[in-house]
Design an enzyme around this catalytic site. Sequence first.
Site, PDB file in Angstrom:
ATOM      1  N   ARG A  66       0.824  -1.214   0.000  1.00 16.21           N
ATOM      2  CA  ARG A  66       0.000   0.000   0.000  1.00 16.21           C
ATOM      3  C   ARG A  66       0.857   1.262   0.000  1.00 16.21           C
ATOM      4  NH1 ARG A  66      -4.957  -1.882   4.060  1.00 16.21           N
ATOM      5  NH2 ARG A  66      -6.113  -2.995   2.450  1.00 16.21           N
ATOM      6  N   LYS A 109     -21.198 -17.948   1.731  1.00 18.53           N
ATOM      7  CA  LYS A 109     -22.588 -17.691   2.104  1.00 18.53           C
ATOM      8  C   LYS A 109     -23.315 -16.720   1.189  1.00 18.53           C
ATOM      9  CE  LYS A 109     -22.003 -18.594   7.046  1.00 18.53           C
ATOM     10  NZ  LYS A 109     -22.197 -18.023   8.407  1.00 18.53           N
TER      11      LYS A 109
END
Length: 413
Positions: free
Chosen positions: A53, A214
């Site tokens: 980053r 999920k």
Amino acid sequence: MPHRTRLAGHSGGNTMSSFKRLADAGDLTGKTALVRVDFNVPMENGLVTDDTRLRAAIDTVQTLRTQGAKVALLAHFGRPKGERVADMSLAPIAGAFAKVLGSNVSFIADCKGEHVKQAIADLDPAGVILLENTRFYAGEEKGDPELAKEIAALGDIYVNDAFSAAHRKHVSTAVLATLLPAYAGVNMEAELDALDKALGTPERPVLAVVGGAKVSSKIDLLKNLVTQVDSLAIGGGMANTFLAAQGISVGKSLCEHDLAETAREIMQVAKENNCNILLPVDVVVAKDFKAHAENRTCATDEVADDEMILDAGVRTIAQLVAAMGNSKTLVWNGPLGAFELTPFDKATVAAAQAAGIRASDGKLIAVAGGGDTVAALNHAEAADEFTFVSTAGGAFLEWMEGKPLPGVEALKA
């Protein structure tokens, strides 16, 4: 493009191309740019363990310096919740960033006030200073206008180069853009251009691949995608819920049986929008959730009661690769199986590599991101072949859900 039916209360896709870029800022000699970066890096014993980053911020910082500006960096680190927390100070990161930038980077333990303004004034031309963790102030996460005014007083322009925080309506990610001339940084620009090519104004046909455990965590995403794309391939544990919703027994597989009605609703809206849903036609099953568990491949309707689905089978992989071959654009989020466990990584690896080859050959615009996706593509050694891989996590998912991102909206021309 065929007519697309919207699910109630859902906004649809985002077109992101009309935002202000650094190229629009002109000569910045003698001006100060307040630059929001993502320096929320992993650290151990006060040392940065992954400088990805930090390196990502270099292009924006150097572009601004070339245009004559001083650069004051704004960032958060951790979750200090409006308190000064010593081990969440950005002080150690200033040295780490100086190392990757190859230039001196000052640090001041605050991000507002006359003393900060003076520290910026004392910088050499094209100097760089890192200000303290914006989240040390409770007003940051609340989008407090008074805090925004105090920080805005430090600079002449605002640059947002932290797409990963663009889904937050914080002072440093969105509110400052309403007080100063605001531009997208080099990384933000690349990300928004890539996302626009993927869902904003894509080359069709568009194929979306959505995997993961999920359905419950991706309901909004699925509801948006079926109104945006031409084909949607569903994999991972999520596919089990869709199979079960069609009356297929999935044994002891991970499955959200209580979401059967939601799955059927999504399939119905897909049908109304001419979106072809691709579900597994064969699966790899085992009785134990562990690496190298004894396994077999069977049709989706042949799963025994004591077996669990851990990966997609070879026919499903072939179906997905064929769909990629018929598509111009691919949007990918989530793995297709339990890719952390050998040999249940085969579908994810095979599909990722096939997409990577088509993308590197210029036949497919392939954009991926969110959660386990980056890890899965790196595992497949395919990430570098994709057109664009976003590491933005939550912001990428909210974009896929069709939600407006405050940090992006604030930059729109």
